[in-house]
Design an enzyme around this catalytic site. Structure first.
Site, short mmCIF file in Angstrom:
data_model
loop_
_atom_site.label_atom_id
_atom_site.label_comp_id
_atom_site.label_asym_id
_atom_site.label_seq_id
_atom_site.Cartn_x
_atom_site.Cartn_y
_atom_site.Cartn_z
CG ASP A 112 -0.28 -0.34 2.53
OD1 ASP A 112 0.95 -0.43 2.56
OD2 ASP A 112 -1.00 -0.51 3.53
CG ASN A 116 -8.97 -0.94 12.59
OD1 ASN A 116 -8.03 -1.57 12.10
ND2 ASN A 116 -9.42 0.18 12.05
CG HIS A 123 -5.88 -1.51 9.45
ND1 HIS A 123 -5.99 -0.32 10.13
CD2 HIS A 123 -4.54 -1.71 9.33
CE1 HIS A 123 -4.79 0.14 10.41
NE2 HIS A 123 -3.88 -0.68 9.93
CD GLU A 133 -8.59 1.57 8.09
OE1 GLU A 133 -8.87 0.88 9.10
OE2 GLU A 133 -7.67 2.39 8.07
C1 F6R Z 1 1.49 -1.13 6.27
C2 F6R Z 1 0.17 -1.62 6.51
C3 F6R Z 1 -0.59 -1.46 7.78
C4 F6R Z 1 0.19 -1.85 9.03
C5 F6R Z 1 -0.68 -1.70 10.27
C6 F6R Z 1 0.11 -1.94 11.54
O1 F6R Z 1 1.94 -1.45 4.95
O2 F6R Z 1 -0.32 -2.14 5.59
O3 F6R Z 1 -1.74 -2.25 7.69
O4 F6R Z 1 0.64 -3.16 8.91
O5 F6R Z 1 -1.24 -0.43 10.32
O6 F6R Z 1 1.04 -0.93 11.70
P1 F6R Z 1 2.16 -0.98 12.81
O7 F6R Z 1 3.08 -2.10 12.42
O8 F6R Z 1 2.86 0.35 12.73
O9 F6R Z 1 1.49 -1.24 14.11
#
Ligand code: F6R
Length: 242
Positions: free
Chosen positions: A65, A134, A136, A141
């Site tokens: 992403d 959450n 995601h 989301e």
């Molecule tokens: C990043 C991504 C996000 C993260 C998620 C957790 O490419 O796709 O879904 O994996 O937000 O983020 P952290 O690791 O910072 O807790």
């Protein structure tokens, strides 16, 4: 789904790296994620590359992403993250590294092109994932519906808030992102998800407690995949009685 519990963040990073390094030659297409969770794993991979144990020379990478509206050299863009946290420190050919990019929130062609690229590559041989509090995955989301393919999403207030820690304030966080859909992600032959810290416990509980799949927790779609290993820290395991 295999669950591996490590005592702390350093240990899950090491365990996931050892698994990848052990099977390195079977991976041509490496799927990477950004966020703070995979950084420890990337450091292990960098060290293994420096030690001559693994090479990225013939590897192609795909990322999940990217924010929309940040130039690639912005310090919070996911392209910049991948360059500075991994690609600049290993022997990968940058031409073979792919991070999705959309010029604005209407750029559906960019989504189609990215899916075509992933399909042409045959999907990632291994996809690294983090998980949001959450549930995601990438920027998919919780919602009434999810797109299967690469798509453009409007970030939720909770993600804007969570990600504002990397910006000067919430207003600077981009409002849109381009993301692989859960269908694109599930094309990977193998998936490793890393989660560290008790804040992720609720999301992980939904992923491991039963066989239900729900768009309210996109990570539950991983239950449809035959080869997923999740690495979690002991505090998460304790919080959900694993
Ligand atoms: C990043 C991504 C996000 C993260 C998620 C957790 O490419 O796709 O879904 O994996 O937000 O983020 P952290 O690791 O910072 O807790």
């Amino acid at each position: 789904m295999k669950v591996i519990i490590g005592k702390d963040y350093a240990e899950i990073s090491k365990l996931a790296a050892e698994k990848m390094i052990g099977e390195w030659d079977s991976y041509n297409i490496l799927g990477f994620a950004t966020g703070s969770t995979p950084e420890g794993l990337y450091q292990e991979l960098i060290q293994a590359n420096k030690d001559g144990k693994i090479s990225f020379k013939d590897k192609t990478t795909v990322n999940l992403d990217e924010y929309i509206g940040l130039p690639e050299n912005h310090k919070e863009s996911y392209r910049f993250f991948m360059n500075t946290k991994l690609f600049d420190h290993v022997d990968v050919d940058k031409k073979n590294t792919n991070v999705p990019h959309a010029k604005d929130e209407f750029d559906v062609a960019a989504c189609k092109n990215y899916d075509e690229l992933v399909n042409k590559l045959g999907g990632a041989d291994i996809q690294i994932l983090g998980i949001g509090e959450n549930g995601h995955i990438a920027f998919n989301e919780p919602n009434e519906e999810l797109s299967a393919n690469t798509n453009i999403v409007k970030l939720t207030d909770s993600t804007i808030k969570a990600n504002s820690r990397f910006f000067n304030n919430e207003d600077e966080v981009p409002r849109y992102a381009i993301t692989m859909g859960m269908g694109t992600i599930l094309k990977a032959k193998e998936i490793i998800l890393l989660a560290s810290g008790v804040k992720k416990a609720d999301a992980i509980k939904k992923l491991v407690e039963d066989d239900k799949v729900t768009t309210k927790n996109p990570s539950t779609f991983l239950k449809l995949h035959p080869n997923v290993t999740i690495y979690i820290t002991q505090d998460i395991a304790d919080a959900i009685n694993l």
